[in-house]
Every structure is written in structure tokens, then in C-alpha cells.
Design an enzyme around this catalytic site. Structure first.
Site: not given
Ligand code: COA
Length: 330
Positions: A116, A257, A287
């Protein structure tokens, strides 16, 4: 050593494939919802290229836009530095394909693999090429077709990414004080497996097994990536500001970003910037990795938020992990 700024961003251009995929459309095939995606990421839609639209083609469209705005011809380009995490082919570079499309026959062309912050890494290299006298005019590009490396059956990543390209003409500073005042780039390869493509490269070449296990797609530990993004983008903001010798309150616009609205908000809070001074378009594009910052810059110029003399702070984080930042007098 000649004093900074050596180089300026003369112009920016952008290209986004027309097709927008909304959260509602994704929730037809994935166990997710518009509400969940908007609340956790701020993303409402992302653009997806057709099979016929290559990364080089998107890059060429953005580049022509930037070249027209800077009034330069393809023959004027001495180097093309292209950040991408989704190259059209593993060999040769997408930058070489872009060079051929543009007819930029006088240029050296190569890709930068820094995920990124790819555009910021490329900008840093361009500044160095100009400062050393190697180049006068460099095309700096961030271009992606992340839709091809995204697992559309994995709801934890499929909601995040989109396609697009941004480009800028970077040249020797033409006006005293205008240009790149600082850059900062850093990496931590120990954290590589928190966001990566396990298969398809030389370590585990493409095979039926790789494809059946879906290991040629991006895998991500979302929570860990989130925490690292907030921490490293804060460090990068501080470092670019310190190196530029400016005060945080002098920054007119923060262009972070566009990964996730919550990461952007945390970065802005750390930098002491109200959201009114932050460029945000993650809701429209998701993203787009290395294309994210030049796409946001292009919109900031179009919207009149970035004018001649504005002081802008750019900051990004990505797979590697890699992170980087720059302060630019526009
Ligand atoms: N829709 C619904 N539920 C979802 C989901 C989706 N698209 N993706 C994950 N979940 C669920 C998970 O399975 C989990 O369920 P559980 O509690 O039953 O196990 C719950 O939501 C929480 O998951 P978690 O991964 O802890 O959520 P989060 O609050 O961390 O949000 C992201 C997930 C990916 C949005 C977040 O972690 C994030 O933005 N991370 C950074 C990613 C990023 O920017 N990457 C690129 C960097 S350059």
C-alpha cells in the site's frame, strides 16, 4: 548537496474502472451486510476492472491524465517507477508494459513491490533519481487490480479491496520552496505473514494444490493488521513532519492511505488534525493499495482542497509490513 526541495509533484491523474460493486451486491454471495461493512470499514462500494482491463492500461489512463496536466510528452519521461501489489505478469514489470503503452521510449521503467505505501516508496525513489541528477522527469504511479488476488469467498478480505490507478509527474522543483520537503519509509518483514499471498510465487509455485487451497489469494489477520496500521501510521506522521521541519498545525491537508475509516480517524487524531483537514474517499473506492494515495490526491486537487502552496502530509501502511510518509509543499 543541494538543499531540499529537489523535486516537486507537478501533477496527478487517476483512473478507476467504471463498474462499482456495492456492499449490497457483495452481501448476495457473502454472509455480510452493508451495515456491518460500513460500520467496521467506512466502505460503501469499490470499483472492479473487467478481465480486459489490465493494471498497465489503468496506469496508462492515469498517466496520460497527469502528463496532460503537466504538459509533458512521453519522450520527456526519464524514468517510470510503478508501485503495485498486483502486477499484470510476474515477469517483466508492469512499468515496462506501461512504458510501451505510453511510448515513453527514453525512460527506465521498473516496479516497486511495497504494497500500500508503493506510491510513497516510488515517490521517494523518484526524488532520489532527481536529486542525484539521474533523471529530470519521473512518472510515479500506483496501480492495482486487487480484484484478481482477492478471495471473493472470504468475507474478511473481499469487502475491503478495489481496483484503480493514480499517477503523478515528478520533476525538478521549478519554484523556490515548492516540492517534496521530506520522505520517510520503513519496513518490518517479521510481520509478513499477517497479510500475504502464501502461494503462487517461487517458494510455492502455482499448482493445482495452490489453487485448490486458495493460497494464491490474499490472507489477512485483520485485528493485528489494524493495530499495526494505527501504530506505524502515527510514527510515519511524526517522522515526516520532523524531517520537514514544519509544525503539525501548519499542515493544510492530511492524505492518508484509504484502508479503513477507523484507521484514518485514529491517524488523524494522532496527528492532531480535525477530519475537515483529512482527505477521505474510502467509501467510494475501498482499499486500492498503492493507488490509494494518488487517487485521493487527484480528488483533493479536483475538489479544490489542494492548491498551490498547500502543505500536505501523505501517509500509508501495508503488507510487509511497510509504511511511509511525506510532507509536500504543493
Ligand atoms: N461481515 C460480517 N461479519 C464479519 C465479516 C464481514 N464481512 N468479516 C468478519 N466478520 C465477523 C468475524 O467472523 C467475527 O465473528 P465472530 O465474532 O463470530 O468470530 C466478527 O465479525 C469480528 O471479526 P474481527 O475480524 O475481529 O472484526 P474486526 O472488528 O477486527 O473487523 C476488519 C474486521 C477486517 C474490518 C478489521 O480488522 C480491519 O479493518 N483490519 C485492517 C484491515 C486492513 O486495513 N488491511 C489492509 C491494510 S493496508
Amino acid at each position: 548537496m543541494i538543499p531540499r526541495p529537489f523535486a516537486e509533484i507537478a501533477s496527478v491523474g487517476a483512473a478507476v474502472p467504471p463498474r462499482a460493486v456495492t456492499n449490497a451486491e457483495l452481501s448476495r454471495t457473502l454472509d455480510t451486510s452493508d451495515e456491518w461493512i460500513v460500520e467496521r470499514t467506512g466502505i460503501r462500494e469499490r470499483h472492479v476492472a473487467t478481465a480486459a482491463q489490465s493494471v498497465a492500461m489503468l496506469a496508462a489512463e492515469a498517466s496520460r491524465d497527469a502528463m496532460d496536466r503537466a504538459a509533458i510528452r512521453a519522450a520527456d519521461i526519464d524514468a517510470i517507477v510503478l508501485g503495485t501489489a498486483s502486477p499484470d505478469r510476474l515477469l517483466p514489470s508492469t512499468a515496462c508494459d506501461l512504458q510501451a503503452l505510453l511510448g515513453a521510449h527514453n525512460a527506465a521503467a521498473f516496479d516497486v513491490s511495497a504494497a500500500c505505501p508503493g506510491y510513497l516508496y516510488a515517490l521517494t525513489i523518484a526524488e532520489g533519481l532527481i536529486a542525484s541528477g539521474q533523471s529530470r522527469t519521473v512518472l510515479v504511479v500506483g496501480a492495482e487490480k486487487l480484484s484478481t488476488i482477492t478471495d471473493w469467498e472470504d468475507r474478511s478480505t473481499a469487502i475491503l479491496f478495489g481496483d484503480g490507478a493514480g499517477a503523478s509527474v515528478v520533476r525538478r522543483s521549478t519554484r523556490a520552496g515548492r516540492g517534496i520537503l521530506s520522505t520517510f519509509i520503513k519496513s518490518d518483514g517479521r510481520l509478513a505473514e499477517l497479510l500475504y499471498r502464501p502461494g503462487g510465487g517461487s517458494a510455492d509455485p502455482i499448482s493445482e494444490r495452490v489453487v485448490c487451497s486458495r493460497n494464491h489469494y490474499m490472507k489477512m489477520a485483520g485485528r493485528e493488521v489494524f493495530k499495526a496500521a494505527v501504530r506505524t501510521m502515527a510514527e510515519a506522521c511524526d517522522e515526516a513532519i520532523r524531517r520537514a521541519g514544519v509544525r503539525p498545525d501548519e499542515i493544510d491537508l492530511l492524505v492518508p492511505h484509504q484502508a479503513n475509516i477507523r484507521i484514518i480517524e485514529a491517524t488523524a487524531k494522532h496527528a492532531g488534525m480535525p477530519l475537515s483537514k483529512v482527505m477521505i474517499n474510502v467509501e467510494r473506492y475501498g482499499n486500492t493499495s498503492s493507488a490509494s494515495i494518488p487517487l485521493a490526491l487527484d480528488q483533493a486537487v479536483t475538489d479544490g482542497r489542494l492548491r498551490s502552496g498547500s502543505l500536505v502530509l501523505l501517509v500509508a501502511f501495508g503488507a510487509g509490513f511497510t509504511w511511509g510518509s511525506a510532507v509536500v509543499r504543493w
